[in-house]
Design a protein around this motif. Structure first.
Motif, PDB file in Angstrom:
ATOM      1  N   ASP A   1      19.410 -13.797   2.800  1.00 48.92           N
ATOM      2  CA  ASP A   1      20.305 -14.271   3.850  1.00 48.92           C
ATOM      3  C   ASP A   1      21.361 -13.227   4.198  1.00 48.92           C
ATOM      4  O   ASP A   1      21.782 -13.117   5.357  1.00 48.92           O
ATOM      5  CB  ASP A   1      20.971 -15.584   3.438  1.00 48.92           C
ATOM      6  CG  ASP A   1      20.100 -16.798   3.741  1.00 48.92           C
ATOM      7  OD1 ASP A   1      19.107 -16.648   4.477  1.00 48.92           O
ATOM      8  OD2 ASP A   1      20.404 -17.890   3.235  1.00 48.92           O
TER       9      ASP A   1
ATOM     10  N   LYS B   1      18.100 -21.290   5.782  1.00 45.45           N
ATOM     11  CA  LYS B   1      18.366 -20.861   7.159  1.00 45.45           C
ATOM     12  C   LYS B   1      17.523 -21.653   8.153  1.00 45.45           C
ATOM     13  O   LYS B   1      17.984 -21.969   9.252  1.00 45.45           O
ATOM     14  CB  LYS B   1      18.049 -19.364   7.283  1.00 45.45           C
ATOM     15  CG  LYS B   1      18.370 -18.744   8.635  1.00 45.45           C
ATOM     16  CD  LYS B   1      19.866 -18.652   8.860  1.00 45.45           C
ATOM     17  CE  LYS B   1      20.211 -17.665   9.979  1.00 45.45           C
ATOM     18  NZ  LYS B   1      19.569 -17.928  11.260  1.00 45.45           N
TER      19      LYS B   1
ATOM     20  N   ASP C   1      19.234 -23.694  11.205  1.00 46.31           N
ATOM     21  CA  ASP C   1      18.930 -23.427  12.611  1.00 46.31           C
ATOM     22  C   ASP C   1      18.454 -24.678  13.330  1.00 46.31           C
ATOM     23  O   ASP C   1      18.871 -24.960  14.466  1.00 46.31           O
ATOM     24  CB  ASP C   1      17.866 -22.338  12.721  1.00 46.31           C
ATOM     25  CG  ASP C   1      18.396 -20.953  12.386  1.00 46.31           C
ATOM     26  OD1 ASP C   1      19.627 -20.786  12.319  1.00 46.31           O
ATOM     27  OD2 ASP C   1      17.575 -20.039  12.166  1.00 46.31           O
TER      28      ASP C   1
END
Length: 624
Positions: free
Chosen positions: A421, A593, A597
């Motif tokens: 990340d 992630k 998102d």
């Protein structure tokens, strides 16, 4: 009651993330409205490339405990948390057990599943569809679903911010919002690849075994390869392991246990002769035995977001740009991080003082060797190179058994997955200068893939057994060149770095590489039409095109003219370029992630509805 229409184009894992977030977030809102979700995908819901009807010897490359489709309390800015089962929890509940070398449902023998098991992709596919079913069956009454078992072929801007989704056969569907989550694609062959195909086609009458596979998927098409053929596999990554499995175990061969570190391979007699090679001709490193549990992650000491921000500020002061040079500015931090992990693990201590830490020369040498075992190498002949690679492979398997916390090498390489990340934070949305971005993708990412995201150790144990059995052979050294002899109707693989040159001839070439997504070479009618109209455009970092389509930092598509469509979002492989490393499935308890998102995009859609930024549609009729 106002009605809004949403299209999710591509209902693989990314589309499933969007569907889950819509259900969770809109169910919580006390809004007098109706939402109609149009799912557009010809495949089985949720599965994408992870189809449930594939054979069981194709494994997921992530342990069972580290895959989920549901958010948790670590996931930030993504809406309400609705708990759901991980892959491991679902498969265990379904009654899968490990017995006699296989994962079997409703079996009384063997053992229960472990969080560290690498399950068959067929089980993952079944899990994804079960998640879809659970979401669908628990939808609130004001959310309707319509599933179209076809492909979308175009998007056309309509009135009042509405979008017409053009389906196969020319049918149009008017919607308020669109999520593009189309997943993996297939590219058209480039000039050199097409030239190779043309030569093979022209020479086929001279060699009945001659064949060229630009893409090995669907993997079942490799059944056309004759057992009498000789095969060269271009690429030694995860796709190559699939190809090898299909041509060996997929043809009736069997692995027989000898010791935990060694297998024997019993051929069926229907396997072709196989040679594998790549730019370095080094197999991917094995994953270390997981000692971190489901959510354990190494916390960076040097390669942190704070340090990345400091580098950006310094770059702006010096160069008037926030873009960084990966190798000059970021790589030293990452290299130091690797040295730190290696040294701490080797010393068997919890930590050293990061403020005072200076890597020892011997530790730096060890990390440099991880990156490039071929540095300063000199090989007499093909056998000499083979001896070197086999020793490297055997040592790697021993290290993998040592674990990703206890073993210095595997702890170091697994750390690269844990700081992914932070790497995204540095690279996403043109975080690197164009020239550095290009070099990062071309030079650094292949190394990271080889050392940090390789197969389970069992796959490399199998590879050794296949080499011992004479079924698989290693290519003739680094930077080998591949040619096609029209005179012989054969492929020729030639060494370039052996003192005694080597040439090998083959009937079949298999390009064992997944296509990156480049819009201008994609086969999809949807992408072709969107490019033609200018609604999407290739993403550019300066003059460099790393792949993917242009989006802003909210995942909204950006047109050729620079217009941002606030009601069209793109996620996943489609935006591998502005986003980095979009291929991985969500992992529980690490602020995934992919889940972030999906939640951010759905919350943005909700905000547009609440703020009356788009008009409702009472009915989205199919029109021809």
């Amino acid at each position: 009651m106002n009605t809004y229409h949403v299209a999710i184009i591509g209902v693989g894992p990314r589309g499933l993330n969007i569907l889950e977030r819509i259900k969770a977030i809109f169910e919580q809102q006390l809004i007098e409205m109706e939402l109609v979700i149009h799912l557009i995908d010809p495949g089985e819901p949720g599965q994408g490339t992870h189809v449930a009807n594939q054979l069981d010897y194709f494994l997921v490359n992530t342990i069972a405990g580290q895959i989920t489709m549901f958010s948790d309390t670590t996931v930030t800015n993504a809406g309400i948390v609705v708990k759901g089962q991980s892959l491991l929890e679902w498969a265990s509940e379904q009654g899968y057990r490990y017995a006699d070398g296989s994962y079997i449902k409703a079996c009384q023998e063997g053992r229960s599943l472990s969080e560290n098991d690498y399950l068959p992709r067929s089980i993952l596919g079944a899990y994804l569809t079960s998640v879809f079913d659970k979401i669908v069956y628990s939808m609130p009454s004001n959310i309707k679903l319509r599933h179209y078992r076809c492909r979308a072929e175009n998007l056309v801007a309509g009135e009042d911010n509405c979008i017409d989704v053009v389906l196969e056969e020319g049918y149009k569907l008017a919607v308020n919002f669109v999520f593009l989550t189309i997943g993996h694609s297939q590219s058209k062959p480039d000039f050199e690849e097409q030239k190779m195909s043309d030569k093979v086609l022209a020479c086929g009458r001279h060699n009945p075994h001659l064949a060229y596979f630009h893409n090995p998927y669907p993997i079942t098409k490799l059944t056309s390869i004759s057992p009498q053929a000789s095969v060269v596999v271009q690429g030694m990554g995860l796709t190559a392991y699939d190809v090898i499995a299909q041509l060996t175990v997929g043809r009736g061969g069997r692995f027989i246990d000898n010791t935990p570190e060694q297998l024997w391979y019993k051929p069926s007699g229907r396997e072709p002769q196989i040679m594998i090679y790549s730019r370095q001709s080094l197999p991917f490193s094995s994953r270390g035995v997981n000692e971190k549990g489901i959510s354990g992650q190494y916390q960076a000491k040097f390669f942190t977001r704070q340090h990345i921000d400091q580098l950006r500020q310094r770059a702006f002061q010096i160069r008037r740009t926030y873009q960084l040079d990966f190798f000059e500015e970021l790589y030293p931090l990452l290299f130091k991080e690797m040295c730190y992990v290696y040294e701490v693990t080797k010393l068997g201590i919890i930590e050293l003082n990061p403020q005072l830490y200076v890597p020892l020369k011997e530790v730096q040498d060890a990390i440099e060797y991880i990156f490039n075992p071929l540095k300063n190498s000199d090989f007499k002949d093909h056998d000499d190179f083979k001896t070197f690679v086999l020793k490297l492979l055997e040592d790697d398997i021993v290290q993998a058994f040592g674990g990703n916390v206890s073993n210095p090498l595997k702890a170091t390489t697994d750390m690269l997955r844990d700081v992914r990340d932070n790497l995204r934070y540095a690279v996403d949305y043109s975080g690197l200068t164009p020239s550095s971005h290009k070099r990062f993708l071309k030079e650094f990412c292949p190394i990271i893939n080889r050392i940090a995201v390789g197969p389970p150790k069992e796959r490399n144990i199998e590879l050794l057994a296949l080499i011992d059995a004479g079924i698989v052979k290693l290519g003739p050294g680094p930077n080998s060149t591949l040619e096609f002899s029209e005179q012989d109707s054969k492929f020729l693989l030639k060494s370039t770095q052996l003192r005694s040159p080597s040439v090998n001839s083959f009937d079949v070439l298999i390009r064992a590489k997944l296509d990156s997504f480049y819009p201008t070479t994609d086969r999809s009618k949807l992408i072709k039409n969107l490019l033609r109209s200018g609604m999407v455009t290739p993403y550019k970092n300066g003059a460099f095109h790393p792949g993917g389509i242009a989006i802003d930092e909210s995942q909204n598509i950006v047109t050729r003219d620079g217009k941002v469509y606030k009601n069209i979002w793109a996620l996943g492989v489609l935006v591998e370029g502005p986003n980095f490393y979009t291929y991985v499935l969500p992992r529980p308890f690490v602020n995934s992630k992919a889940l972030q998102d999906a939640g951010r995009c759905v919350l943005a859609m909700l905000n547009q509805i609440v703020c009356h930024e788009t008009r409702p549609l009472h009915e989205a009729k199919l029109e021809n």
